[in-house]
Scaffold this motif. Sequence first.
Motif, mmCIF file in Angstrom:
data_model
loop_
_atom_site.group_PDB
_atom_site.id
_atom_site.type_symbol
_atom_site.label_atom_id
_atom_site.label_comp_id
_atom_site.label_asym_id
_atom_site.label_seq_id
_atom_site.Cartn_x
_atom_site.Cartn_y
_atom_site.Cartn_z
ATOM 1 N N LYS A 128 -6.107 5.753 6.509
ATOM 2 C CA LYS A 128 -7.027 4.683 6.907
ATOM 3 C C LYS A 128 -7.618 4.934 8.289
ATOM 4 O O LYS A 128 -8.831 4.820 8.476
ATOM 5 C CB LYS A 128 -6.314 3.338 6.882
ATOM 6 C CG LYS A 128 -7.224 2.190 7.245
ATOM 7 C CD LYS A 128 -6.503 0.873 7.223
ATOM 8 C CE LYS A 128 -7.447 -0.240 7.638
ATOM 9 N NZ LYS A 128 -6.778 -1.515 7.748
ATOM 10 N N GLY A 129 -6.803 5.286 9.261
ATOM 11 C CA GLY A 129 -7.284 5.523 10.623
ATOM 12 C C GLY A 129 -8.298 6.665 10.703
ATOM 13 O O GLY A 129 -9.393 6.489 11.239
ATOM 14 N N ARG A 156 0.827 -1.200 0.000
ATOM 15 C CA ARG A 156 0.000 0.000 0.000
ATOM 16 C C ARG A 156 0.862 1.251 0.000
ATOM 17 O O ARG A 156 1.927 1.307 0.580
ATOM 18 C CB ARG A 156 -0.911 0.026 1.217
ATOM 19 C CG ARG A 156 -2.007 -0.972 1.143
ATOM 20 C CD ARG A 156 -2.964 -0.716 2.259
ATOM 21 N NE ARG A 156 -4.012 -1.725 2.234
ATOM 22 C CZ ARG A 156 -4.710 -2.081 3.276
ATOM 23 N NH1 ARG A 156 -4.502 -1.504 4.438
ATOM 24 N NH2 ARG A 156 -5.626 -2.988 3.182
ATOM 25 N N HIS A 157 0.327 2.267 -0.625
ATOM 26 C CA HIS A 157 0.979 3.558 -0.657
ATOM 27 C C HIS A 157 0.954 4.162 0.746
ATOM 28 O O HIS A 157 -0.023 4.015 1.471
ATOM 29 C CB HIS A 157 0.226 4.451 -1.652
ATOM 30 C CG HIS A 157 0.964 5.679 -2.007
ATOM 31 N ND1 HIS A 157 0.874 6.814 -1.251
ATOM 32 C CD2 HIS A 157 1.804 5.959 -3.024
ATOM 33 C CE1 HIS A 157 1.627 7.755 -1.783
ATOM 34 N NE2 HIS A 157 2.205 7.256 -2.872
ATOM 35 N N PRO A 158 1.996 4.854 1.164
ATOM 36 C CA PRO A 158 2.020 5.437 2.517
ATOM 37 C C PRO A 158 0.850 6.394 2.779
ATOM 38 O O PRO A 158 0.363 6.478 3.897
ATOM 39 C CB PRO A 158 3.348 6.181 2.575
ATOM 40 C CG PRO A 158 4.196 5.561 1.534
ATOM 41 C CD PRO A 158 3.268 5.052 0.475
ATOM 42 N N LEU A 159 0.389 7.096 1.766
ATOM 43 C CA LEU A 159 -0.737 8.013 1.942
ATOM 44 C C LEU A 159 -2.008 7.248 2.294
ATOM 45 O O LEU A 159 -2.772 7.658 3.173
ATOM 46 C CB LEU A 159 -0.960 8.837 0.666
ATOM 47 C CG LEU A 159 -2.104 9.851 0.714
ATOM 48 C CD1 LEU A 159 -1.825 10.902 1.782
ATOM 49 C CD2 LEU A 159 -2.291 10.491 -0.633
ATOM 50 N N VAL A 160 -2.217 6.092 1.661
ATOM 51 C CA VAL A 160 -3.390 5.267 1.955
ATOM 52 C C VAL A 160 -3.327 4.768 3.382
ATOM 53 O O VAL A 160 -4.317 4.803 4.114
ATOM 54 C CB VAL A 160 -3.495 4.094 0.958
ATOM 55 C CG1 VAL A 160 -4.603 3.133 1.353
ATOM 56 C CG2 VAL A 160 -3.711 4.612 -0.455
#
Length: 88
Positions: free
Chosen positions: A33-34, A25-29
């Motif tokens: 998420k939280g 997963r991309h770090p931005l995703v």
Amino acid sequence: MSNHSPLSNDSIAPSSRESGQASDRHPLVRSLKGPAQFLSFWIAIALPFVHLPLLAQGLGDPTVTATFLALLGINVLALYAGHGHNQG
């Protein structure tokens, strides 16, 4: 007569796709998420209070009925998106 499998679930290794999914997963995703689960959780909690006045007014008017159904659909989506909030 027993339906028990000779293998436990622990003995089955996850597929390569499942084990690498979180790291792909991309770090931005991952960072969104939280907060997205938090917001979805609280939207799912609050929306039923918006439904009550619509139900009290009655669903005879097509606009009110459409609004109620749209809010109900949003509530279902918010429940699905926020179901994992605060589960560690």
